[in-house]
Write an enzyme that holds these catalytic residues in place. Structure first.
Site, PDB file in Angstrom:
ATOM      1  N   CYS A 114       0.809  -1.225   0.000  1.00 48.09           N
ATOM      2  CA  CYS A 114       0.000   0.000   0.000  1.00 48.09           C
ATOM      3  C   CYS A 114       0.841   1.274   0.000  1.00 48.09           C
ATOM      4  O   CYS A 114       0.322   2.359  -0.282  1.00 48.09           O
ATOM      5  CB  CYS A 114      -0.949   0.005   1.187  1.00 48.09           C
ATOM      6  SG  CYS A 114      -2.057  -1.427   1.233  1.00 48.09           S
ATOM      7  N   HIS A 247      -3.465   7.321   1.588  1.00 48.03           N
ATOM      8  CA  HIS A 247      -3.836   5.952   1.221  1.00 48.03           C
ATOM      9  C   HIS A 247      -5.248   5.698   1.722  1.00 48.03           C
ATOM     10  O   HIS A 247      -5.573   5.952   2.880  1.00 48.03           O
ATOM     11  CB  HIS A 247      -2.859   4.968   1.848  1.00 48.03           C
ATOM     12  CG  HIS A 247      -3.274   3.542   1.744  1.00 48.03           C
ATOM     13  ND1 HIS A 247      -3.753   2.989   0.570  1.00 48.03           N
ATOM     14  CD2 HIS A 247      -3.300   2.539   2.675  1.00 48.03           C
ATOM     15  CE1 HIS A 247      -4.039   1.719   0.777  1.00 48.03           C
ATOM     16  NE2 HIS A 247      -3.778   1.424   2.047  1.00 48.03           N
ATOM     17  N   ASN A 277      -9.989  -0.430  -0.188  1.00 49.42           N
ATOM     18  CA  ASN A 277      -8.528  -0.389  -0.183  1.00 49.42           C
ATOM     19  C   ASN A 277      -8.001  -1.034  -1.460  1.00 49.42           C
ATOM     20  O   ASN A 277      -8.078  -2.247  -1.625  1.00 49.42           O
ATOM     21  CB  ASN A 277      -8.007  -1.124   1.055  1.00 49.42           C
ATOM     22  CG  ASN A 277      -6.498  -1.058   1.198  1.00 49.42           C
ATOM     23  OD1 ASN A 277      -5.787  -0.684   0.272  1.00 49.42           O
ATOM     24  ND2 ASN A 277      -6.000  -1.431   2.361  1.00 49.42           N
TER      25      ASN A 277
END
EC number: 2.3.1.180
Length: 320
Positions: A114, A247, A277
């Protein structure tokens, strides 16, 4: 002094959009439970014939169009992904082929999950500042739906597929002002996919393993710290930040960082509700959304930040 400045952005989400209610038909969960804990409402799932490189190439085409460049004007391609098409070659070379780029420019992947887009953007910035590249195509792309156990309600509700891309171009005016990357392998057990392929065999689980509370605590702590570091080292203050582009993993983590910096959520580009996500794709997805919606304007100061398994994390302060 030469800077690396964003000249174009693009993003792509697969057509198949899965709601929280859809997931509640398959696992023991609910829209209320997912929304309250994560802020996620939907996630997009790639079609069976869509690969990570397909998502990446489509986002790249849109970024190139926004930058007013053709593929052969790109002299560096970096793809951040934890879900490559193949063991090798790199997804970046596959994207290069799909875009019809024939100039022989270097193309490679980076893997920091990520935080991958932060690592890729920082690397491209170094290429441009050193004079090794003039136009860099930086992509975050993932098909996390293929490493999610769809019977595990603690993880399957969190992740989605997508891609985002940025064209960085050499400029005499400020673009990327400062960046910082960090990693600590001592925390690898908090979040990983333990399986591997070796000697013709698959060993270990091929699915995401996550200690949710542990990840939450570590992410909140480290994202706040690196945000402070990047802002201070650049000689800025939090009050000078026009937008945080974080993020997109969990609304509560994002809110915690904004609160730590003393910034309103009105200064945060928030898209997690729309796609969940998407790992390395989430920051460029949010960035492209913010730019195309008119929220983000030229000359504004942006703080990009992300954290992922490893653990690896990073932040970039830039002027758009």
């Amino acid at each position: 002094m030469q800077y690396a400045k964003i000249s174009g952005t693009g993003s792509y989400l697969p057509a198949n959009r899965v709601s929280n209610d859809d997931l509640a038909q398959k696992v023991d969960t609910s829209d209320e439970w997912i929304t309250a804990r994560t802020g996620i409402k939907f996630r997009h799932i790639a079609a069976e014939n869509e690969k990570t490189s397909d998502l990446a190439a489509e986002a790249a085409r849109r970024a190139l169009d926004a930058a007013g460049l053709n593929g052969n004007e790109i002299d560096l391609i970096i793809v951040a992904t934890a879900t490559p098409d193949m063991q090798f070659p790199s997804t970046a070379t596959i994207v290069q082929q799909k875009l019809g780029i024939t100039n022989g420019c270097p193309a490679f992947d980076v893997q920091a999950v990520c935080a991958g887009f932060m690592y890729a953007l920082t690397t491209a910035n170094a290429y441009i500042k050193s004079g090794m590249a003039k136009n860099a195509l930086v992509i975050g792309a993932e098909t996390f739906s293929r490493i999610v156990d769809w019977n595990d309600r603690t993880t399957c509700v969190l992740f989605g597929d997508g891609a985002g891309a940025v064209v960085l171009s050499a400029s005499d005016t400020p673009g990327i002002i400062h960046s910082k990357l960090k990693a600590d392998g001592n925390y690898l057990k908090l979040l990983n996919v333990p399986g591997q392929i070796a000697c013709g065999k698959v060993s270990g689980s091929p699915y995401i393993s996550m200690d949710g509370p542990g990840v939450f605590k570590f992410a909140v702590k480290m994202l706040s710290k690196i945000a402070d570091d990047v802002i201070e080292e650049a000689g800025y203050t939090a009050a000078q930040i026009d937008w945080i582009v974080p993020h997109q993993a969990n609304r509560r983590i994002i809110e915690s960082t904004a609160k730590h910096l003393g910034l309103s959520m009105d200064k945060v580009v928030l898209t997690v509700q729309d796609h969940g996500n998407t790992s390395a794709a989430s920051i460029p997805l949010a960035l492209d959304t913010g730019i195309r919606s008119g929220q983000i304007k030229r000359g504004q100061n942006l703080l990009l930040e992300g954290i992922g398994g490893g653990f690896a994390w990073g932040a970039v302060l830039l002027q758009y």
